[in-house]
Design a protein around this motif. Structure first.
Motif, short mmCIF file in Angstrom:
data_model
loop_
_atom_site.label_atom_id
_atom_site.label_comp_id
_atom_site.label_asym_id
_atom_site.label_seq_id
_atom_site.Cartn_x
_atom_site.Cartn_y
_atom_site.Cartn_z
N HIS A 208 -32.46 -9.93 48.94
CA HIS A 208 -31.44 -10.52 49.82
C HIS A 208 -31.93 -11.77 50.53
O HIS A 208 -31.14 -12.66 50.84
CB HIS A 208 -30.98 -9.48 50.84
CG HIS A 208 -30.22 -8.34 50.23
ND1 HIS A 208 -28.85 -8.35 50.09
CD2 HIS A 208 -30.63 -7.18 49.69
CE1 HIS A 208 -28.46 -7.23 49.50
NE2 HIS A 208 -29.52 -6.51 49.25
N LYS A 209 -33.23 -11.83 50.79
CA LYS A 209 -33.81 -12.99 51.47
C LYS A 209 -34.33 -13.98 50.44
O LYS A 209 -35.00 -13.60 49.48
CB LYS A 209 -34.95 -12.56 52.39
CG LYS A 209 -34.58 -11.47 53.39
CD LYS A 209 -33.52 -11.93 54.35
CE LYS A 209 -34.05 -12.94 55.37
NZ LYS A 209 -33.03 -13.29 56.39
N PRO A 210 -34.03 -15.27 50.59
CA PRO A 210 -34.47 -16.27 49.61
C PRO A 210 -35.98 -16.29 49.38
O PRO A 210 -36.44 -16.58 48.27
CB PRO A 210 -33.99 -17.59 50.20
CG PRO A 210 -32.83 -17.22 51.06
CD PRO A 210 -33.17 -15.88 51.63
N ASP A 211 -36.75 -15.98 50.42
CA ASP A 211 -38.20 -15.99 50.26
C ASP A 211 -38.74 -14.64 49.77
O ASP A 211 -39.93 -14.48 49.57
CB ASP A 211 -38.90 -16.38 51.56
CG ASP A 211 -38.65 -15.39 52.69
OD1 ASP A 211 -37.94 -14.39 52.48
OD2 ASP A 211 -39.16 -15.64 53.81
N GLY A 212 -37.85 -13.66 49.60
CA GLY A 212 -38.25 -12.38 49.03
C GLY A 212 -39.04 -11.47 49.94
O GLY A 212 -39.64 -10.49 49.47
N PRO B 223 -33.73 -13.97 44.06
CA PRO B 223 -32.64 -13.94 45.04
C PRO B 223 -31.33 -13.51 44.37
O PRO B 223 -31.03 -13.90 43.24
CB PRO B 223 -32.58 -15.39 45.53
CG PRO B 223 -33.98 -15.90 45.33
CD PRO B 223 -34.45 -15.25 44.06
N LYS B 224 -30.54 -12.71 45.06
CA LYS B 224 -29.43 -11.99 44.47
C LYS B 224 -28.35 -12.87 43.85
O LYS B 224 -27.66 -12.45 42.92
CB LYS B 224 -28.78 -11.07 45.51
CG LYS B 224 -28.21 -11.78 46.72
CD LYS B 224 -27.68 -10.78 47.75
CE LYS B 224 -27.12 -11.45 48.99
NZ LYS B 224 -25.95 -12.30 48.72
N ASP B 225 -28.18 -14.11 44.34
CA ASP B 225 -27.12 -14.96 43.82
C ASP B 225 -27.60 -15.97 42.79
O ASP B 225 -26.79 -16.74 42.26
CB ASP B 225 -26.44 -15.71 44.98
CG ASP B 225 -25.73 -14.75 45.93
OD1 ASP B 225 -25.17 -13.75 45.45
OD2 ASP B 225 -25.75 -15.01 47.15
N ARG B 226 -28.88 -15.97 42.50
CA ARG B 226 -29.42 -16.94 41.55
C ARG B 226 -29.10 -16.51 40.12
O ARG B 226 -29.02 -15.32 39.82
CB ARG B 226 -30.93 -17.09 41.75
CG ARG B 226 -31.48 -18.45 41.37
CD ARG B 226 -32.89 -18.62 41.88
NE ARG B 226 -33.83 -17.72 41.21
CZ ARG B 226 -35.10 -17.58 41.56
NH1 ARG B 226 -35.58 -18.25 42.60
NH2 ARG B 226 -35.90 -16.75 40.91
N ALA B 227 -28.95 -17.48 39.24
CA ALA B 227 -28.49 -17.19 37.87
C ALA B 227 -29.44 -16.27 37.12
O ALA B 227 -28.99 -15.39 36.36
CB ALA B 227 -28.32 -18.49 37.10
N ASP B 228 -30.74 -16.43 37.31
CA ASP B 228 -31.67 -15.63 36.53
C ASP B 228 -31.70 -14.17 36.95
O ASP B 228 -32.22 -13.31 36.23
CB ASP B 228 -33.08 -16.21 36.54
CG ASP B 228 -33.65 -16.39 37.94
OD1 ASP B 228 -32.90 -16.24 38.92
OD2 ASP B 228 -34.86 -16.69 38.05
N SER B 229 -31.13 -13.84 38.11
CA SER B 229 -31.10 -12.44 38.55
C SER B 229 -29.86 -11.70 38.07
O SER B 229 -29.77 -10.48 38.24
CB SER B 229 -31.18 -12.36 40.07
OG SER B 229 -29.93 -12.63 40.67
#
Length: 224
Positions: free
Chosen positions: A89-93, A111-117
């Protein structure tokens, strides 16, 4: 060889054959684990990408097509289709579990909204299908999946995905400990190598789950 005698470890080499599996679509869920874009991307070097090519081939030729078939069949039968994916949930993980922060293969910053996830396009979840976001190996640890399964009256869970010896195995063990019936579909799963895949299936089979082939699974569903 049928599922009743395949994938036997030392512990169960001489055990009696298990009873027939019966799955009621109304109380069964399909859980697709971590089939995400990141795992099909090339590695940092050409040499490392070549080393992983057998895994990529199994994913493209077997695991993804078989999961697509299974998802379509489950949707038609009214089986609940659920997806689990590694996503922070946090961009820095910093919300990740320790195992995902350690250096090496298991280091994951997704990060949950990034394409690779995201789940691979071939298996894209529908709008009303649950996606469980996890920062752990097991899809039950640190999520509310256990509660949702109970709320929906689920008693049996069909597990597929990657990696057989890591997140699939961890999830299967957690489900078994919570007294869910668990079925793992061998040709809908993959590990980095077939040796790791087969070894882990033998470890979890008969005690934490039953390991079956996709062609066998269709015969387990009971009619309404």
């Amino acid at each position: 060889m049928s599922w009743k005698t395949a994938h036997r470890s030392f512990y169960y080499a001489n055990a009696e054959e298990p009873e027939d599996i019966r799955l009621d679509p109304a109380s069964t869920a399909l859980l697709v684990i971590d089939v995400q874009n990141t795992y099909l991307e090339p590695k940092e070097t050409e040499e490392e990408t070549r080393r992983w090519e057998p895994f990529y081939s199994r994913m493209r030729e077997t695991v993804i097509p078989n999961n697509a078939r299974l998802i379509a069949d489950c949707r038609q039968r009214g089986v609940e289709v659920i997806f689990a994916r590694i996503a922070c949930h946090k961009p820095d993980g910093r919300d990740r579990s320790l195992s995902q922060k350690k250096p090496g293969f298991n280091y994951l910053l997704l990060p949950k909204d990034r394409a690779d996830s995201q789940v691979v396009p071939e298996l894209a979840p529908r709008d009303d299908e649950i996606q469980v976001l996890k920062t752990t190996d097991s899809a039950l640890t640190g999520t509310n999946l256990r509660l949702m399964l109970r709320n929906m009256g689920i008693r049996d869970v069909i597990c597929t995905g990657i990696f057989t010896d890591q997140c699939v195995s961890s999830t299967v063990r957690s489900l078994a400990d919570e007294s869910f019936g668990v079925v793992v579909v061998e040709d809908c799963c993959a590990a980095a190598t077939m040796e790791l895949h087969r070894h882990e299936l033998a470890i979890i089979n008969m005690i934490y789950c039953h390991v079956v082939e996709l062609r066998e699974l269709r015969d387990f569903f009971v009619s309404a």
